[in-house]
Design a protein around this motif. Sequence first.
Motif, PDB file in Angstrom:
ATOM      1  N   LEU A   9      81.144 -28.442 -21.406  1.00 52.98           N
ATOM      2  CA  LEU A   9      81.296 -27.080 -20.918  1.00 52.98           C
ATOM      3  C   LEU A   9      80.189 -26.659 -19.960  1.00 52.98           C
ATOM      4  O   LEU A   9      80.198 -25.522 -19.474  1.00 52.98           O
ATOM      5  CB  LEU A   9      81.389 -26.109 -22.093  1.00 52.98           C
ATOM      6  N   ALA A  13      84.711 -24.727 -14.780  1.00 53.54           N
ATOM      7  CA  ALA A  13      85.920 -24.565 -15.591  1.00 53.54           C
ATOM      8  C   ALA A  13      87.074 -25.454 -15.122  1.00 53.54           C
ATOM      9  O   ALA A  13      87.770 -26.041 -15.956  1.00 53.54           O
ATOM     10  CB  ALA A  13      86.340 -23.097 -15.620  1.00 53.54           C
ATOM     11  N   ALA A  17      88.519 -27.769 -18.127  1.00 56.20           N
ATOM     12  CA  ALA A  17      89.795 -27.376 -18.735  1.00 56.20           C
ATOM     13  C   ALA A  17      90.710 -28.551 -19.077  1.00 56.20           C
ATOM     14  O   ALA A  17      91.247 -28.604 -20.193  1.00 56.20           O
ATOM     15  CB  ALA A  17      90.518 -26.372 -17.842  1.00 56.20           C
ATOM     16  N   ILE A  41      95.687 -24.035 -20.717  1.00 52.45           N
ATOM     17  CA  ILE A  41      94.366 -23.473 -20.414  1.00 52.45           C
ATOM     18  C   ILE A  41      94.314 -23.115 -18.935  1.00 52.45           C
ATOM     19  O   ILE A  41      94.806 -23.856 -18.085  1.00 52.45           O
ATOM     20  CB  ILE A  41      93.249 -24.486 -20.749  1.00 52.45           C
ATOM     21  N   GLU A  42      93.687 -21.987 -18.629  1.00 53.08           N
ATOM     22  CA  GLU A  42      93.439 -21.614 -17.244  1.00 53.08           C
ATOM     23  C   GLU A  42      91.941 -21.571 -16.989  1.00 53.08           C
ATOM     24  O   GLU A  42      91.168 -21.119 -17.842  1.00 53.08           O
ATOM     25  CB  GLU A  42      94.047 -20.255 -16.912  1.00 53.08           C
ATOM     26  N   ALA A  43      91.541 -22.025 -15.807  1.00 53.72           N
ATOM     27  CA  ALA A  43      90.135 -22.044 -15.424  1.00 53.72           C
ATOM     28  C   ALA A  43      89.814 -20.851 -14.529  1.00 53.72           C
ATOM     29  O   ALA A  43      90.626 -20.442 -13.693  1.00 53.72           O
ATOM     30  CB  ALA A  43      89.811 -23.342 -14.691  1.00 53.72           C
ATOM     31  N   ASN A  90      88.134 -16.757 -23.896  1.00 59.18           N
ATOM     32  CA  ASN A  90      87.659 -17.773 -22.957  1.00 59.18           C
ATOM     33  C   ASN A  90      86.551 -18.585 -23.617  1.00 59.18           C
ATOM     34  O   ASN A  90      85.727 -18.037 -24.363  1.00 59.18           O
ATOM     35  CB  ASN A  90      87.055 -17.127 -21.703  1.00 59.18           C
ATOM     36  N   CYS A  93      81.855 -21.688 -19.634  1.00 64.21           N
ATOM     37  CA  CYS A  93      81.432 -22.932 -18.979  1.00 64.21           C
ATOM     38  C   CYS A  93      80.185 -22.687 -18.130  1.00 64.21           C
ATOM     39  O   CYS A  93      79.784 -21.543 -17.902  1.00 64.21           O
ATOM     40  CB  CYS A  93      82.540 -23.462 -18.079  1.00 64.21           C
ATOM     41  N   CYS A 102      87.126 -20.932 -19.525  1.00 63.94           N
ATOM     42  CA  CYS A 102      88.458 -21.491 -19.726  1.00 63.94           C
ATOM     43  C   CYS A 102      89.241 -20.558 -20.634  1.00 63.94           C
ATOM     44  O   CYS A 102      88.918 -20.412 -21.823  1.00 63.94           O
ATOM     45  CB  CYS A 102      88.367 -22.881 -20.365  1.00 63.94           C
ATOM     46  N   ARG A 201      97.669 -20.245 -11.370  1.00 63.65           N
ATOM     47  CA  ARG A 201      97.556 -19.475 -12.606  1.00 63.65           C
ATOM     48  C   ARG A 201      98.699 -18.475 -12.735  1.00 63.65           C
ATOM     49  O   ARG A 201      99.223 -17.986 -11.735  1.00 63.65           O
ATOM     50  CB  ARG A 201      96.191 -18.780 -12.655  1.00 63.65           C
ATOM     51  N   TRP A 215      94.694 -23.845 -11.017  1.00 64.89           N
ATOM     52  CA  TRP A 215      93.776 -23.947 -12.148  1.00 64.89           C
ATOM     53  C   TRP A 215      94.435 -23.632 -13.487  1.00 64.89           C
ATOM     54  O   TRP A 215      93.774 -23.227 -14.428  1.00 64.89           O
ATOM     55  CB  TRP A 215      92.573 -23.038 -11.923  1.00 64.89           C
ATOM     56  N   ARG A 216      95.731 -23.809 -13.572  1.00 66.86           N
ATOM     57  CA  ARG A 216      96.420 -23.712 -14.863  1.00 66.86           C
ATOM     58  C   ARG A 216      96.799 -25.136 -15.278  1.00 66.86           C
ATOM     59  O   ARG A 216      97.448 -25.869 -14.544  1.00 66.86           O
ATOM     60  CB  ARG A 216      97.678 -22.850 -14.757  1.00 66.86           C
TER      61      ARG A 216
END
Length: 240
Positions: A9, A13, A17, A41-43, A90, A93, A102, A201, A215-216
Motif C-alpha cells: 500500500l 492506488a 488495487a 476496487i477503484e483507485a 478506502n 495508499c 483504494c 470508474r 482505475w476500476r
Amino acid sequence: MSNPLEELLSATAPEAAPALLGAVLVRSDQQATVALRLTEIEAYGGPADSDLPDPGAHTYRGRTARNNSMFGPPAHLYVYFTYGLHHALNLVCRPDGHAGGCLIRAGEVVAGEDAARRRRSAQRATEPSHVALARGPGNVAQALALDRSDDGAPLRFLGRAPDPVLAAQRLVAEQPGYQKPWTGLVLPDRSGAADMVTTARTGVSGEGGTDAFPWRFALKNDPTVSPYRKAAVKKRRTRP
C-alpha cells in the motif's frame, strides 16, 4: 520495518488495487467478526498539484479535515459519509503526505454472514441475497459496520495465504469477536489477479469518470461485482 501490507500500500492506488483483488478483509467488533473477499476496487489519486492528479478524488482540491486520512500513512482506513445516506471504505495508499486510496466497491461475505445479513436487513423490507450483501460501497461499509469513527484506524496485516478465504474463515472461527474493533487483511499468496477486468470508474462525474482514468478493477464474471454505471455528463444550463 514495514510489513508486506504496508509495502504493497505504499504504491500508488492504481498499482496496489489489482493486487488486492481476492484478498480477504476481516472486520471485528464486540458483536461479530465478518470477512469479505474483495472482488471490485477503484483507485483514487491526489491533488491537482501532485504527481498523480485525480479530478475524481476527494483529495483533488487539497487536504481537508474530511480527507486527511487519505494523505497517509499507508495501510490505514479512510471512511467517509456520502450523499447523506451511507459510509464508504478506502484503504489508504502511498507514503505519508502523498494522497491515494483504494475504494472497496464490492466483495463476497465469506464468514460472519449472519451478522452481515442482520446489518443489511435492518432498514430493508426484504433480505438481500448472498451475492448482494456487499455489492456497492455503501453496502460494504454497512455489512462490516464501519462508520466515521473508524476513519484513520490502522489496517492489520493478517498474513499471506494460498487460500485467503480459508485462512480468514479459520481466524473468524477461532476469534468470533473482540472488545476493541479492528480491521485486517489476508493477502493472496500471488501478485495480481489473473482474471480481471479494468474499466473507467463507475458513477464518477467529469473527467475523473472518463477512460483517461481506467482505475476500476474487478474479478471477471464474479456475481458480487456491481454493475458498471457510466456517469452522466453534466450539461451547462444556458439562458434563452
